[in-house]
Design an enzyme around this catalytic site. Structure first.
Site, PDB file in Angstrom:
ATOM      1  N   GLY A  71       0.827  -1.207   0.000  1.00 57.80           N
ATOM      2  CA  GLY A  71       0.000   0.000   0.000  1.00 57.80           C
ATOM      3  C   GLY A  71       0.859   1.254   0.000  1.00 57.80           C
ATOM      4  O   GLY A  71       0.551   2.237  -0.685  1.00 57.80           O
ATOM      5  N   THR A  72       1.930   1.221   0.754  1.00 55.67           N
ATOM      6  CA  THR A  72       2.821   2.382   0.838  1.00 55.67           C
ATOM      7  C   THR A  72       3.373   2.738  -0.537  1.00 55.67           C
ATOM      8  O   THR A  72       3.372   3.911  -0.938  1.00 55.67           O
ATOM      9  CB  THR A  72       3.985   2.072   1.819  1.00 55.67           C
ATOM     10  OG1 THR A  72       3.428   1.829   3.114  1.00 55.67           O
ATOM     11  CG2 THR A  72       4.989   3.205   1.881  1.00 55.67           C
ATOM     12  N   ASN A 152      -7.392   3.997   9.452  1.00 58.25           N
ATOM     13  CA  ASN A 152      -6.919   2.725  10.001  1.00 58.25           C
ATOM     14  C   ASN A 152      -6.905   2.688  11.530  1.00 58.25           C
ATOM     15  O   ASN A 152      -6.818   1.635  12.117  1.00 58.25           O
ATOM     16  CB  ASN A 152      -5.522   2.404   9.468  1.00 58.25           C
ATOM     17  CG  ASN A 152      -4.572   3.555   9.614  1.00 58.25           C
ATOM     18  OD1 ASN A 152      -4.827   4.652   9.124  1.00 58.25           O
ATOM     19  ND2 ASN A 152      -3.458   3.339  10.291  1.00 58.25           N
ATOM     20  N   GLN A 180      -7.548  -0.066   3.762  1.00 61.49           N
ATOM     21  CA  GLN A 180      -8.342  -0.737   4.804  1.00 61.49           C
ATOM     22  C   GLN A 180      -9.730  -1.145   4.311  1.00 61.49           C
ATOM     23  O   GLN A 180     -10.483  -1.759   5.073  1.00 61.49           O
ATOM     24  CB  GLN A 180      -8.481   0.172   6.041  1.00 61.49           C
ATOM     25  CG  GLN A 180      -7.195   0.415   6.794  1.00 61.49           C
ATOM     26  CD  GLN A 180      -6.688  -0.825   7.570  1.00 61.49           C
ATOM     27  OE1 GLN A 180      -7.403  -1.807   7.762  1.00 61.49           O
ATOM     28  NE2 GLN A 180      -5.446  -0.770   8.008  1.00 61.49           N
ATOM     29  N   SER A 200      -3.535  -3.426  -0.403  1.00 61.60           N
ATOM     30  CA  SER A 200      -2.410  -4.173   0.149  1.00 61.60           C
ATOM     31  C   SER A 200      -2.902  -5.559   0.537  1.00 61.60           C
ATOM     32  O   SER A 200      -3.847  -5.685   1.320  1.00 61.60           O
ATOM     33  CB  SER A 200      -1.894  -3.415   1.376  1.00 61.60           C
ATOM     34  OG  SER A 200      -0.806  -4.084   1.925  1.00 61.60           O
ATOM     35  N   ALA A 201      -2.255  -6.610  -0.008  1.00 61.95           N
ATOM     36  CA  ALA A 201      -2.766  -7.977   0.188  1.00 61.95           C
ATOM     37  C   ALA A 201      -2.780  -8.412   1.643  1.00 61.95           C
ATOM     38  O   ALA A 201      -3.667  -9.145   2.073  1.00 61.95           O
ATOM     39  CB  ALA A 201      -1.919  -8.955  -0.636  1.00 61.95           C
ATOM     40  N   THR A 238      11.304  -7.173 -12.115  1.00 62.69           N
ATOM     41  CA  THR A 238      10.704  -8.490 -12.332  1.00 62.69           C
ATOM     42  C   THR A 238       9.580  -8.709 -11.319  1.00 62.69           C
ATOM     43  O   THR A 238       9.741  -8.459 -10.129  1.00 62.69           O
ATOM     44  CB  THR A 238      11.788  -9.584 -12.203  1.00 62.69           C
ATOM     45  OG1 THR A 238      12.768  -9.320 -13.197  1.00 62.69           O
ATOM     46  CG2 THR A 238      11.205 -10.972 -12.414  1.00 62.69           C
ATOM     47  N   CYS A 328       1.671   0.236  12.866  1.00 58.39           N
ATOM     48  CA  CYS A 328       2.078  -0.203  11.531  1.00 58.39           C
ATOM     49  C   CYS A 328       3.567  -0.120  11.291  1.00 58.39           C
ATOM     50  O   CYS A 328       4.164  -1.027  10.759  1.00 58.39           O
ATOM     51  CB  CYS A 328       1.397   0.651  10.480  1.00 58.39           C
ATOM     52  SG  CYS A 328      -0.197   0.013  10.089  1.00 58.39           S
TER      53      CYS A 328
HETATM   54  N1  PLP Z   1      -2.740   3.028   4.187  1.00 59.13           N
HETATM   55  C1  PLP Z   1      -3.438   2.594   5.248  1.00 59.13           C
HETATM   56  C2  PLP Z   1      -4.755   3.217   5.542  1.00 59.13           C
HETATM   57  C3  PLP Z   1      -2.932   1.576   6.062  1.00 59.13           C
HETATM   58  O1  PLP Z   1      -3.627   1.172   7.110  1.00 59.13           O
HETATM   59  C4  PLP Z   1      -1.663   1.027   5.757  1.00 59.13           C
HETATM   60  C5  PLP Z   1      -1.062   0.021   6.634  1.00 59.13           C
HETATM   61  O2  PLP Z   1      -1.357  -0.065   7.798  1.00 59.13           O
HETATM   62  C6  PLP Z   1      -0.999   1.488   4.622  1.00 59.13           C
HETATM   63  C7  PLP Z   1      -1.544   2.507   3.867  1.00 59.13           C
HETATM   64  C8  PLP Z   1       0.337   0.941   4.226  1.00 59.13           C
HETATM   65  O3  PLP Z   1       0.169  -0.335   3.654  1.00 59.13           O
HETATM   66  P1  PLP Z   1       1.402  -1.352   3.560  1.00 59.13           P
HETATM   67  O4  PLP Z   1       1.584  -1.933   4.911  1.00 59.13           O
HETATM   68  O5  PLP Z   1       0.961  -2.374   2.561  1.00 59.13           O
HETATM   69  O6  PLP Z   1       2.560  -0.583   3.103  1.00 59.13           O
END
Ligand code: PLP
Length: 385
Positions: A71-72, A152, A180, A200-201, A238, A328
């Protein structure tokens, strides 16, 4: 001691079926999807089938799904490239965004001369849509609005449709961080008409290290990572074929079982609220998390009516994992920026926030255990001296 996991907004256990699908792929499909021989073609076929499944569930074109590492990365790609390649000169965001949006937006302000404007949020952590409209109308600079679909930490849901309409009326691009919510709500992105979204999986019982960005074709976004031109040129490197296969399986299962899991988790959340209210005098809930209509059903942010910096540790001693604020990135047990921005200094001084987040694997027994331990801890604090 039985271990109880109630931190599913941080990450979720991987479904057995996802592990099996990934293991099968690892055993049989090791080819590089860019190779033209049969080994490569097999891997490519798995990637494209996965992309197609996800795109169909979201009612978008497969070409609009770009696999990333998380997600990041998806949020970074969208925000950075909007500035670098789409001429965005202003970012409208809020104080309550995930760090990967907040920090990236701030950096765009510091290093790319972009104006970063924070929309007002109220005491419950809801975005003030009138303020958003005012800000949108106050300038005709090319603008990206980046606001999360669900918070989150406190679970507040954004009215994405309303924000999209405001953005469209004011010719702004709209990115919503759906990390989320994708897989937890039925979402037709073609109807929602947002420009960008992220997934994000590992938040939906899939593997870590894989996610995707939804990038509307008409935006013509360009890459941050360049090289071999994978992902239709939008993200070189890749591909993580096993991760993609796991993500697609997790996504498919999430959509298939969505109603069943939503009903189960919602009833657990309601049960938790009722049990806590009946057991701990003065307990409250942060943000809108106790409002079943207006919050993400997987998240409940409890405000315990006493200060206890060691609460996470005390729960852990009894085998229960929750989050104190947002764990996180750092795992630090200090009051998070989100809680800090919605509570008064006195509330911060005298209460303890804990985030409980549920998944389909949680049971009433898990909640009874949590409430039992919190009751004992509360009694120690609340006993009259
Ligand atoms: N955005 C939100 C709302 C999240 O809750 C999170 C992770 O907690 C992320 C982004 C980041 O996702 P990732 O852990 O896949 O980088």
């Amino acid at each position: 001691m039985r271990k109880i996991y109630l931190d599913n907004a941080a990450t979720t256990p991987i479904h057995e079926e996802v592990i099996d699908e990934m293991a099968d792929c690892m055993k049989k499909t090791f080819g590089n999807p860019s190779s033209t021989h049969v080994f490569g073609r097999e891997a490519k076929a798995k990637m494209e089938l996965s992309r197609k499944k996800i795109a169909e569930a979201l009612q978008v074109s497969p070409a609009e799904i770009v696999f990333t590492s998380c997600g990041t990365e998806s949020n970074n790609l969208i925000i950075r490239s909007s500035v670098d390649h789409l001429g965005v000169k202003r970012i409208i965001t809020s104080n309550l965004e995930h760090k990967c949006v907040k920090e990236t937006s701030l950096e765009m302000g510091e290093c790319r001369n972009v104006e970063v404007v924070k929309v007002k949020t109220d005491v419950n952590g809801s975005v003030d849509l009138e303020d958003l409209e005012k800000i949108l109308k106050s300038s005709d600079q090319k603008t990206l609005v980046t606001l999360m679909h669900a918070n989150n930490e406190i679970g507040n849901l954004l009215d994405v449709k309303k924000v999209q309409t405001l953005c469209e009326e004011n010719a702004a691009l709209f990115h919503t961080d759906t990390v989320q919510t994708l897989g937890h709500y039925p979402m037709d992105l073609s109807e929602l008409k947002v420009d960008f979204a992220s997934c994000s999986a590992h938040k939906i019982h899939g593997p870590k290290g894989i996610g995707f960005a939804y990038i509307k074709k008409s935006t013509r976004l360009r890459p941050q990572i360049t090289g071999g031109g994978q992902e239709r040129g939008l993200r070189s490197g890749t591909e993580n074929v096993y991760g993609v296969v796991g993500l697609a399986k997790a996504f498919e299962m999430a959509i298939q079982d969505l109603d069943k899991h939503k009903t189960h988790i919602e009833s657990l959340k309601k049960y938790t609220i009722d049990q806590l209210k009946a057991t701990i005098p003065g307990v409250e809930f942060n943000g809108l998390s106790a409002d079943l209509e207006k919050s993400l059903y997987t998240v409940l942010n409890i405000r315990l009516p006493f200060k206890d910096a060691l609460i996470g540790f005390e729960l852990e001693l009894k085998g229960i994992a929750v989050s104190q604020g947002s764990a996180c990135s750092s795992g630090a047990a200090k009051v998070s920026a989100v809680i800090e921005s919605i509570l008064t200094p006195e509330q911060i001084e005298t209460t303890t926030p804990i985030r409980v987040s549920f998944s389909c694997y949680n049971t009433k027994e898990d909640i009874d255990a949590l409430v039992g331990v919190l009751k004992n801890i509360s009694e120690k604090h609340l006993v009259p001296h």
